[in-house]
Structures are given as C-alpha cells and as structure tokens.
Design a protein around this motif. Structure first.
Motif, PDB file in Angstrom:
ATOM      1  N   ALA A   3      37.449  51.690  39.945  1.00  0.00           N
ATOM      2  CA  ALA A   3      36.866  52.824  39.229  1.00  0.00           C
ATOM      3  C   ALA A   3      36.241  52.324  37.935  1.00  0.00           C
ATOM      4  CB  ALA A   3      37.924  53.872  38.932  1.00  0.00           C
ATOM      5  N   SER A  26      31.548  48.888  41.723  1.00  0.00           N
ATOM      6  CA  SER A  26      32.557  49.951  41.585  1.00  0.00           C
ATOM      7  C   SER A  26      32.452  50.953  42.734  1.00  0.00           C
ATOM      8  CB  SER A  26      32.372  50.681  40.250  1.00  0.00           C
ATOM      9  OG  SER A  26      32.508  49.784  39.160  1.00  0.00           O
ATOM     10  N   TYR A  30      33.609  57.550  36.678  1.00  0.00           N
ATOM     11  CA  TYR A  30      34.053  58.710  35.914  1.00  0.00           C
ATOM     12  C   TYR A  30      33.485  58.624  34.500  1.00  0.00           C
ATOM     13  CZ  TYR A  30      37.531  59.685  39.540  1.00  0.00           C
ATOM     14  OH  TYR A  30      38.151  59.982  40.737  1.00  0.00           O
TER      15      TYR A  30
END
Length: 232
Positions: A3, A26, A30
């Motif tokens: 992430a 990735s 976020y």
C-alpha cells in the motif's frame, strides 16, 4: 500486498509523479486528503488521483476550495492583497472536479494483511496528535464500525500536520502520518526540506520514505500567477 500512503498533495503534481515513479509497483493507494490548494496544479492532481483509483478522505483544504468555488468570486475580481491559492484553485476547477471533492468521505476503514486501519485527514480541531491509548481508542470507536476490543490491532492514519511520523502506543496499536508530498511548514531553518514524504506498507511492514524532485516548475508556475511559492 503493498500500500502506498499519501497526504497533503496540495496541487503539486510534480511531487506526485516523482513518488509514483519510485512506488509504481504498489497494489493500492490511499490518501488522507488535501488534494488541492496552496499549489498551481489542482486539476492535474485530481485527474491523477481519479486515474489511479486512489482511496481518499476529504481534507480541510479540499473543503476550502469547494466553498470558494461555490462563492463564484473570481480571483481577478479581488484586490491585489486578497488573492490567494484558494481562489486560484477554485477558478481552475470545473463542476465535475468539485463534485469529486465533495463526495470524498470523512473517514475510511480497511483491512490489509491482517491489520485493521482507519484513515481520516486530521485528528482534533487544529494540529494535535494522538498522545495516549485512550485517545486512539476513542478515535477508533468514533470513526469505525468495528466492535471495540482492547486486544484488537488498530492502525490509525491521518495527515494534516505535514510531518511524517509513526507512533506506537502499544505493540499492536499505533498511528501514522505519511507527511506531505508537497511541503512542510518551517519550524526551524534546519527543518526545511523540499523532498516529498510518504509511507509504504508492505505485508504489514511500515516504511517512512522521501523522494527528492525538481521544484523548478512549481516555482515558475507560482511566479506566473503572482502567488507565493512554498518551494523557494
């Protein structure tokens, strides 16, 4: 699973492209918010975020641009001493882009590699950070649908302060801040840095990272619209 955690992009497409060049393997991205304001490229940042399906929460500067957009006040109609990045950014965006910002959630929760996360742009009203396990658990119960148990692993992600940190309150309860990919408020002269800060989490392992990049296009674009540059 890997992430990529971002925050406080602030209309800086240069830094966003630089960090993505490093972390393009990735699996998911976020961002805690503040996509816009304080920089020259709001539309480009929103386009990048949408193209890469970034999971975002709404920041206070995103709210600010929404409010300025709906005021319908144009930057060129303001006195010279009243123009700022918020009016500039609001004037650069269209209805669809503003709608995208409006629809960003206040908080997001997810699970990755056996860890439970809650993400929100900021903790508190100003620039507070979580100092105790009690504060973290109160935040958790307020912003997640999870049933509270003290034995449950908890990882909170927030941005807003622009300063990168990971703070453990217990072995399996912590908060992290990826810092700003764009700029940091200057506390002391020696703290000043122009690199982009972010975090990666790979199979649960947290790593704080930074990337140096060319800020010249940001300085040039700021000068062209006669607004202050945060990059020199």
């Amino acid at each position: 699973m890997k992430a990529f955690i971002l925050s406080d992009i602030h209309s800086n497409i240069q830094s966003l492209r630089a960090v993505w060049e490093r972390e393009s393997d990735s699996d998911i991205i976020y961002c805690t918010g503040d996509l816009v304001d304080c920089g020259p490229f709001p539309g480009e940042v929103i386009d990048w975020v949408r193209k890469h399906q970034v999971i975002c929460t709404k920041g206070n500067h995103d709210e600010r641009i929404i409010a300025h957009y709906h005021s319908r006040i144009k930057m060129e109609d303001l006195p010279d001493n009243k123009g700022n990045w918020a009016y500039h950014n609001a004037g650069c965006l269209n209805d669809e882009e503003i709608r995208f910002l409006q629809e960003l959630p206040e908080s997001v929760e997810c699970r990755m590699d056996g860890f439970h996360y809650c993400m929100k742009h900021q903790f508190g009203e100003k620039y507070e950070t979580i100092e105790s396990i009690h504060q973290l658990r109160h935040f958790w119960s307020k912003h997640t649908a999870a049933v509270e148990t003290h034995s449950q692993a908890k990882r909170v992600i927030f941005g807003h302060t622009h300063w990168q940190a990971v703070q453990y309150l217990k072995d399996d309860e912590l908060w992290m801040n990826p810092g700003s990919t764009s700029y940091r408020p200057t506390r002391q002269k020696e703290d000043r840095s122009l690199d982009a800060h972010y975090i990666t989490i790979t199979d649960g392992q947290i790593r704080m990272k930074s990337v140096d990049y060319d800020v010249t296009p940001l300085i040039r674009a700021s000068a062209e619209v006669h607004l202050p540059s945060y990059w020199g």
